[in-house]
Design a protein around this motif. Structure first.
Motif, PDB file in Angstrom:
ATOM      1  N   LYS A 257       5.649   1.227  13.648  1.00  0.00           N
ATOM      2  CA  LYS A 257       5.037   2.464  14.021  1.00  0.00           C
ATOM      3  C   LYS A 257       4.526   2.638  15.309  1.00  0.00           C
ATOM      4  O   LYS A 257       3.832   1.797  15.833  1.00  0.00           O
ATOM      5  CB  LYS A 257       3.851   2.760  13.138  1.00  0.00           C
ATOM      6  CG  LYS A 257       4.282   2.835  11.495  1.00  0.00           C
ATOM      7  CD  LYS A 257       2.916   2.767  10.495  1.00  0.00           C
ATOM      8  CE  LYS A 257       3.654   3.090   8.975  1.00  0.00           C
ATOM      9  NZ  LYS A 257       2.464   2.758   8.234  1.00  0.00           N
TER      10      LYS A 257
ATOM     11  N   GLY B 260       4.824   4.382   5.124  1.00  0.00           N
ATOM     12  CA  GLY B 260       4.303   4.882   4.135  1.00  0.00           C
ATOM     13  C   GLY B 260       2.861   4.486   4.113  1.00  0.00           C
ATOM     14  O   GLY B 260       2.319   3.758   5.011  1.00  0.00           O
TER      15      GLY B 260
ATOM     16  N   ASN C  81       0.889   2.036   3.536  1.00  0.00           N
ATOM     17  CA  ASN C  81       0.940   0.654   2.829  1.00  0.00           C
ATOM     18  C   ASN C  81       0.248  -0.338   3.903  1.00  0.00           C
ATOM     19  O   ASN C  81       0.660  -1.383   4.514  1.00  0.00           O
ATOM     20  CB  ASN C  81       2.463   0.264   3.422  1.00  0.00           C
ATOM     21  CG  ASN C  81       3.453   1.042   2.525  1.00  0.00           C
ATOM     22  OD1 ASN C  81       4.528   1.657   3.176  1.00  0.00           O
ATOM     23  ND2 ASN C  81       3.183   1.475   1.542  1.00  0.00           N
ATOM     24  N   LEU C  82      -1.166  -0.401   3.645  1.00  0.00           N
ATOM     25  CA  LEU C  82      -1.999  -1.291   4.248  1.00  0.00           C
ATOM     26  C   LEU C  82      -1.582  -2.776   3.739  1.00  0.00           C
ATOM     27  O   LEU C  82      -1.527  -2.903   2.476  1.00  0.00           O
ATOM     28  CB  LEU C  82      -3.606  -1.184   3.870  1.00  0.00           C
ATOM     29  CG  LEU C  82      -3.983   0.235   4.516  1.00  0.00           C
ATOM     30  CD1 LEU C  82      -5.446   0.405   3.692  1.00  0.00           C
ATOM     31  CD2 LEU C  82      -4.069   0.062   6.011  1.00  0.00           C
TER      32      LEU C  82
ATOM     33  N   ASP D  77      -0.174   8.310   3.859  1.00  0.00           N
ATOM     34  CA  ASP D  77      -0.439   7.049   4.911  1.00  0.00           C
ATOM     35  C   ASP D  77      -1.592   7.499   5.968  1.00  0.00           C
ATOM     36  O   ASP D  77      -2.324   6.762   6.250  1.00  0.00           O
ATOM     37  CB  ASP D  77       0.788   6.785   5.728  1.00  0.00           C
ATOM     38  CG  ASP D  77       0.772   5.581   6.679  1.00  0.00           C
ATOM     39  OD1 ASP D  77      -0.208   4.861   6.372  1.00  0.00           O
ATOM     40  OD2 ASP D  77       1.711   5.376   7.345  1.00  0.00           O
TER      41      ASP D  77
ATOM     42  N   THR E  75      -4.789   6.712   4.020  1.00  0.00           N
ATOM     43  CA  THR E  75      -5.216   5.392   3.944  1.00  0.00           C
ATOM     44  C   THR E  75      -5.573   4.824   5.110  1.00  0.00           C
ATOM     45  O   THR E  75      -6.462   4.070   5.125  1.00  0.00           O
ATOM     46  CB  THR E  75      -4.011   4.680   3.211  1.00  0.00           C
ATOM     47  OG1 THR E  75      -4.783   3.264   2.662  1.00  0.00           O
ATOM     48  CG2 THR E  75      -2.866   4.111   4.061  1.00  0.00           C
TER      49      THR E  75
ATOM     50  N   GLY F  83      -7.646   1.377   7.679  1.00  0.00           N
ATOM     51  CA  GLY F  83      -6.643   0.684   8.522  1.00  0.00           C
ATOM     52  C   GLY F  83      -7.325   0.101   9.655  1.00  0.00           C
ATOM     53  O   GLY F  83      -8.690   0.291   9.978  1.00  0.00           O
TER      54      GLY F  83
ATOM     55  N   ASN G 243      -6.888   0.400  12.956  1.00  0.00           N
ATOM     56  CA  ASN G 243      -7.106   1.313  14.035  1.00  0.00           C
ATOM     57  C   ASN G 243      -8.522   2.144  13.788  1.00  0.00           C
ATOM     58  O   ASN G 243      -9.289   2.190  14.835  1.00  0.00           O
ATOM     59  CB  ASN G 243      -6.058   2.390  14.024  1.00  0.00           C
ATOM     60  CG  ASN G 243      -4.675   2.111  14.836  1.00  0.00           C
ATOM     61  OD1 ASN G 243      -4.792   1.622  15.766  1.00  0.00           O
ATOM     62  ND2 ASN G 243      -3.599   1.895  13.744  1.00  0.00           N
TER      63      ASN G 243
HETATM   64  O1  LIG Z   1       0.210   1.534   8.938  1.00  0.00           O
HETATM   65  C1  LIG Z   1      -0.556   1.106   8.106  1.00  0.00           C
HETATM   66  C2  LIG Z   1      -0.669   1.539   6.775  1.00  0.00           C
HETATM   67  O2  LIG Z   1       0.299   2.352   6.234  1.00  0.00           O
HETATM   68  C3  LIG Z   1      -1.696   0.135   9.096  1.00  0.00           C
HETATM   69  O3  LIG Z   1      -2.537   0.892   9.564  1.00  0.00           O
HETATM   70  P1  LIG Z   1      -3.521  -0.095  10.489  1.00  0.00           P
HETATM   71  O4  LIG Z   1      -2.454  -0.639  11.651  1.00  0.00           O
HETATM   72  O5  LIG Z   1      -4.414   1.141  11.363  1.00  0.00           O
HETATM   73  O6  LIG Z   1      -4.120  -0.878   9.964  1.00  0.00           O
END
Ligand SMILES: O=C(CO)COP(=O)(O)O
Ligand SMILES: NC(=O)C1=CN([C@@H]2O[C@H](COP(=O)(O)OP(=O)(O)OC[C@H]3O[C@@H](n4cnc5c(N)ncnc54)[C@H](O)[C@@H]3O)[C@@H](O)[C@H]2O)C=CC1
Length: 350
Positions: free
Chosen positions: A121, A151, A153-154, A261, A264, A269, A271
């Motif tokens: 990403k 997706g 998907n943590l 996504d 979640t 996450g 970030n």
């Molecule tokens: O892309 C993610 C979940 O799908 C993970 O997000 P983070 O990098 O913010 O933890």
């Protein structure tokens, strides 16, 4: 099995290890894949031992996914070219900051008909200031076709086998089922679409919005404020696709790669976590990453910078005030309260 496709996972971080766990298990269920999965590990020492050796003896990536065992057919390989040169399927999952140099090492050294799948990403910022989708950079440098998987998907939740969905944007027509066989499990459900550009845009842009969600958490605002950030962020994500990637489908934003996504990441996450701490502690993002993530990388602040540089060049800053404010807050040009001013004055309300 002999004659089946060889799979290599390029990357072994938090998500890289979680997806290697799935792929390592799935390949043994189908004759179309070889049983051994190579995983390129950027070598480092952990408590005096090489990480590859630890993974190959304990089958645990003790640094990036400590609580889960990888299948024994997942083999950690420290040499990138060695890991990738015989692969028929390359799954790319390094933090986006490292992708370009990874590809330069692989240039001219992979099979010509290899099928790529990027889980990364972010964007590639070109020297002249434009941006490029990472899967396009993979295609350009390696001269291969590259699909994408994004997706809600943590990685820690996926590794713990908690139910979720994901989206594959397929650029290898005819290989949809094969990619699904490689990835899908009873707890990790895959939808395949052809709108790969929009799938990837969703994955990259939601990390910027997640920083905004973290800022409002850090400021002590509530769930309604965060919902506003999520909604306005989604509107800017859709507009970004309309303006710069015409032909993207609105329906793709309703797949797992889109609203799911975004949601979640804005709640669970890295970030979001880093951005909340940024407001509460006054420390820089770089310092917080080092203190809080143990070698993992937050992609949002860097993606916000990439998008900012590109929007400035395109003279489009005013069309994306949320993305712009988030970048300015990350670099200390705006105070975090600028987030609230930004959403109050957002053009969606005019
Ligand atoms: O892309 C993610 C979940 O799908 C993970 O997000 P983070 O990098 O913010 O933890
Ligand atoms: N972690 C997650 O929950 C999810 C992550 N993603 C995406 O997957 C991509 C990879 O993320 P993670 O696997 O979580 O990585 P991570 O955030 O855990 O990063 C650590 C990885 O970076 C590697 N690394 C450090 N320096 C390097 C270098 N110079 N060259 C190459 N690699 C180097 C480390 O060896 C380690 O494997 C990112 O784009 C991320 O947005 C997508 C979905 C979920």
């Amino acid at each position: 099995m002999a004659g089946g496709k060889r799979v290599t996972v390029v990357g072994s971080g938090n998500w890289g290890s979680a997806i290697a766990k799935i792929i390592g298990s799935n390949v043994t269920k189908f004759d179309q894949f070889q049983d051994e999965v190579k995983m390129w590990v950027f070598e480092e020492m952990v408590e005096g031992k090489k990480l590859t050796e630890i993974i190959n003896t304990t089958h645990v990536n003790v640094k990036y996914l400590p609580d889960h065992k990888l299948p024994e057919n997942v083999v950690a390989v420290p040499d990138l070219v060695e890991a990738a040169k015989d692969a028929d399927i390359l799954v790319f999952v390094v933090p986006h900051q490292f992708l370009h140099r990874t590809l330069k090492t692989l240039e001219g050294k992979v099979k010509p008909d290899v099928i790529g799948l990027s889980l990364i990403k972010g964007f590639h910022l070109k020297p002249e200031g434009g941006i490029e989708l990472l899967s396009h950079i993979i295609e350009d440098i390696l001269k291969i076709k590259c699909s994408v998987l994004m997706g809600a998907n943590l990685a820690p939740e996926v590794a713990a086998e908690k139910f979720c969905e994901t989206t594959i944007g397929c650029r290898s027509p005819g290989n949809e089922q094969m990619l699904k066989d490689l990835i899908q499990t009873s707890y990790f459900r895959v939808m395949v679409v052809s709108d790969a550009n929009a799938v990837e845009l969703c994955g990259a842009l939601k990390n910027i919005v997640a920083c905004g969600a973290g800022f409002v958490d850090g400021l002590g605002y509530g769930n309604n404020t965060k919902a506003a950030v999520i909604r306005l962020g989604l509107m800017e994500m859709i507009k970004f696709a309309e303006v710069f990637y015409p032909g993207s489908l609105l329906a793709t934003f309703f797949e797992s790669c889109g609203v799911a996504d975004l949601t979640t990441t804005c709640y669970g996450g890295r970030n979001r976590r880093i951005s909340e701490a940024f407001v509460k502690t006054g420390k820089t993002i770089e310092v917080l990453e080092k203190e809080m993530l143990n070698g993992q990388c937050a992609q949002g602040p860097e993606t916000a910078r990439e998008v900012y540089v590109m929007l400035e060049r395109e003279k489009s800053l005013e069309k994306f005030p949320l993305f712009v404010a988030i970048h300015r807050i990350c670099i200390g040009e705006l105070p975090p309260t600028g987030m609230i001013d930004c959403i109050r004055e957002h053009p969606e309300h005019l």
